[in-house]
Scaffold this active site. Structure first.
Site, mmCIF file in Angstrom:
data_model
loop_
_atom_site.group_PDB
_atom_site.id
_atom_site.type_symbol
_atom_site.label_atom_id
_atom_site.label_comp_id
_atom_site.label_asym_id
_atom_site.label_seq_id
_atom_site.Cartn_x
_atom_site.Cartn_y
_atom_site.Cartn_z
ATOM 1 N N TYR A 67 0.488 -1.145 -0.139
ATOM 2 C CA TYR A 67 0.065 -0.445 -0.172
ATOM 3 C C TYR A 67 0.482 1.328 -0.488
ATOM 4 O O TYR A 67 1.112 1.627 0.916
ATOM 5 C CB TYR A 67 -1.231 -0.353 1.273
ATOM 6 C CG TYR A 67 -1.681 -1.049 0.724
ATOM 7 C CD1 TYR A 67 -1.771 -1.402 -0.097
ATOM 8 C CD2 TYR A 67 -2.539 -1.976 2.513
ATOM 9 C CE1 TYR A 67 -2.955 -3.114 0.434
ATOM 10 C CE2 TYR A 67 -3.456 -2.824 2.384
ATOM 11 C CZ TYR A 67 -3.848 -3.284 1.581
ATOM 12 O OH TYR A 67 -4.388 -4.609 1.033
ATOM 13 N N HIS A 134 0.290 -11.783 1.497
ATOM 14 C CA HIS A 134 -1.060 -10.837 0.456
ATOM 15 C C HIS A 134 -1.424 -12.062 -1.245
ATOM 16 O O HIS A 134 -2.048 -11.857 -0.877
ATOM 17 C CB HIS A 134 -0.058 -10.337 0.021
ATOM 18 C CG HIS A 134 -1.264 -8.903 -0.533
ATOM 19 N ND1 HIS A 134 -0.723 -7.721 0.066
ATOM 20 C CD2 HIS A 134 -2.616 -8.995 -0.231
ATOM 21 C CE1 HIS A 134 -1.927 -6.582 -0.112
ATOM 22 N NE2 HIS A 134 -3.265 -7.261 -0.176
ATOM 23 N N SER A 213 -13.617 -5.402 1.271
ATOM 24 C CA SER A 213 -13.840 -5.166 0.540
ATOM 25 C C SER A 213 -15.643 -5.688 1.004
ATOM 26 O O SER A 213 -16.466 -6.264 0.367
ATOM 27 C CB SER A 213 -14.084 -5.610 -0.690
ATOM 28 O OG SER A 213 -12.855 -4.760 -0.897
ATOM 29 N N PRO A 214 -15.675 -5.900 2.636
ATOM 30 C CA PRO A 214 -17.639 -6.446 2.814
ATOM 31 C C PRO A 214 -18.519 -5.308 1.891
ATOM 32 O O PRO A 214 -19.415 -5.594 2.333
ATOM 33 C CB PRO A 214 -17.362 -5.924 4.178
ATOM 34 C CG PRO A 214 -16.074 -5.235 4.624
ATOM 35 C CD PRO A 214 -15.725 -5.303 4.230
ATOM 36 N N LEU A 215 -18.522 -3.948 1.676
ATOM 37 C CA LEU A 215 -19.189 -3.249 1.578
ATOM 38 C C LEU A 215 -18.710 -2.789 0.171
ATOM 39 O O LEU A 215 -19.597 -2.225 -0.886
ATOM 40 C CB LEU A 215 -18.879 -1.422 1.703
ATOM 41 C CG LEU A 215 -19.109 -1.505 3.346
ATOM 42 C CD1 LEU A 215 -18.604 0.164 4.183
ATOM 43 C CD2 LEU A 215 -19.975 -2.629 4.322
ATOM 44 N N GLY A 218 -17.025 -0.195 -1.449
ATOM 45 C CA GLY A 218 -18.092 1.429 -1.158
ATOM 46 C C GLY A 218 -19.745 0.917 -1.725
ATOM 47 O O GLY A 218 -20.210 2.242 -1.668
ATOM 48 N N PHE A 219 -19.315 0.504 -3.214
ATOM 49 C CA PHE A 219 -20.213 0.257 -3.701
ATOM 50 C C PHE A 219 -21.899 0.444 -2.730
ATOM 51 O O PHE A 219 -23.295 0.727 -2.671
ATOM 52 C CB PHE A 219 -20.664 -0.842 -4.572
ATOM 53 C CG PHE A 219 -22.072 -0.812 -5.691
ATOM 54 C CD1 PHE A 219 -22.344 -0.191 -6.813
ATOM 55 C CD2 PHE A 219 -23.600 -2.046 -5.095
ATOM 56 C CE1 PHE A 219 -23.455 -0.376 -7.179
ATOM 57 C CE2 PHE A 219 -24.251 -2.119 -5.991
ATOM 58 C CZ PHE A 219 -24.601 -1.347 -7.270
ATOM 59 N N PHE A 220 -21.831 0.129 -1.706
ATOM 60 C CA PHE A 220 -23.011 -0.368 -0.794
ATOM 61 C C PHE A 220 -23.287 0.738 0.324
ATOM 62 O O PHE A 220 -23.949 0.714 0.685
ATOM 63 C CB PHE A 220 -23.527 -1.969 0.022
ATOM 64 C CG PHE A 220 -23.090 -3.318 -0.891
ATOM 65 C CD1 PHE A 220 -24.617 -3.037 -1.156
ATOM 66 C CD2 PHE A 220 -22.730 -3.881 -1.048
ATOM 67 C CE1 PHE A 220 -25.043 -4.543 -2.069
ATOM 68 C CE2 PHE A 220 -23.172 -4.678 -1.626
ATOM 69 C CZ PHE A 220 -23.437 -5.136 -2.626
ATOM 70 N N GLY A 223 -24.479 3.222 -3.811
ATOM 71 C CA GLY A 223 -24.957 2.625 -5.523
ATOM 72 C C GLY A 223 -24.084 2.941 -6.184
ATOM 73 O O GLY A 223 -23.037 3.658 -6.406
#
Length: 349
Positions: A67, A134, A213-215, A218-220, A223
């Site tokens: 990162y 990784h 990435s549980p969201l 960021g999409f959730f 939208g």
């Protein structure tokens, strides 16, 4: 409706794996503070966010030497000063090297050791709590990589070993050399293919599951309009699921989740995160953010309760057939493509 502040309830603690590691039930992914999601964010703001997270009870901090590269570890090193180190479970990763503008995967023993020493130096610590490979180096038998990590455990430089984006067979081979404490994988409402083989393998072997990435990157949160807000340097703009055609179809999934969230009195991102939390006490999602208000919303997802019927309803919104586009531009270097040569084939010089 805004959910409660994280100050209203303590963040639960869970056992991650079978070797004794205990972490907060939700972690903090730190990648976006320094890399891939647009320009690096102001260091003082990110240090303040990390301190806020720890004070709120979110103590599993997730970074990687790639990162930046390296700059996110340096950032965490600064945030860990002043007695913070003793309050957190520090996780970092090795194995992805940027060379001549291309990513190279390495798991050879000499590199494993050099990478660990580099991370310890940048983080300003003597020991990392959880050290992940990784990505899997398909050129090197996994037994050799884990063998070197085992030595680092014995030397006190790392406490627990993890894998990221590893196939079930790779996990089994690694675990036979030294117990694997956690496997990090992408798991969310719209990334569920790990449920067929990898999740059951982890549970059979007593390995903890860390969901990144549980969201849905960021999409959730909002939208399709979320994609419009991304900066030109944000690599998410290039992901298959966010491309025209795919995005419009996937937006229908978000609208269903959003409608259910309105009925539940929470945000769509809280509902999506709560779904991951309800997968079991061996699962720790690590949503990332660069804003304290978003962090507070994520922690409040721990208070969202879902019935089995609501879980099934959510899952019906995002079946494999409904989700359009792969997770990455190239699905190489994921668990679908992570087999290594057998140890018996390895020729020593």
């Amino acid at each position: 409706m805004a959910a409660a502040s994280p100050a209203t309830a303590a963040v639960p603690r869970i056992k991650l794996g079978s070797q004794g590691l205990e972490v907060s039930a939700q972690g903090l992914g730190c990648m976006g503070m320094s890399a891939f999601y647009g320009p690096p964010k102001p260091e003082p703001d990110m240090v303040a966010l990390i301190h806020h997270a720890v004070a709120a009870g979110v103590t599993l901090l997730d970074t990687s030497d790639m990162y930046g590269p390296h700059t996110n570890e340096v950032l965490l090193g600064k945030a860990l000063q002043g007695g913070v180190r003793d309050k957190v479970e520090l996780a970092t990763k090795f194995g992805v090297v940027l060379a001549d503008g291309e990513f190279e995967i390495r798991g050879d023993p000499a590199y494993v050791r050099a990478a660990c020493e580099g991370s310890l130096r940048r983080l300003g610590v003597d020991c990392v709590d959880l050290y992940y490979q990784h990505r899997i180096d398909k050129k090197v038998p996994i037994e050799l990589t884990i063998g070197e990590l085992k030595k680092l455990v014995e030397e006190g430089k790392i406490k627990y070993i993890g894998l990221s984006e590893a196939s079930a067979s790779t996990i089994r081979r690694a675990h036979a050399v030294h117990p694997i404490t956690a496997v990090q994988l992408e798991w969310s409402l719209w990334s569920r293919d790990v449920e067929e083989d990898i999740i059951p393998t982890c549970r059979e072997l007593g390995i903890g599951i860390v969901a990144y990435s549980p969201l849905g990157r960021g999409f959730f949160s909002s939208g399709a309009k979320f994609v419009d807000s991304l900066s030109a340097q944000d690599y998410r703009k290039h992901l298959p699921r966010f491309q025209p055609g795919n995005l419009e179809k996937n937006a229908e999934i978000f609208e269903r989740v959003n409608a259910m969230a309105a009925r539940k009195g929470c945000t769509p991102s809280q509902l999506a995160l709560a779904w991951v939390h309800h997968q079991g006490s061996d699962v720790c999602p690590i949503p990332g953010t660069t804003k304290i208000e978003n962090f507070n919303q994520n922690v409040a997802a721990l208070s969202v309760k879902l019935t089995p019927e609501e879980m099934a309803e959510l899952e019906s919104y995002a079946s494999t057939d409904d989700v359009q586009g792969d997770r990455y531009l190239q699905m190489g270097s994921t668990w679908k493509d992570s087999e290594t040569p057998p140890l018996s084939s390895w020729k020593t010089e």
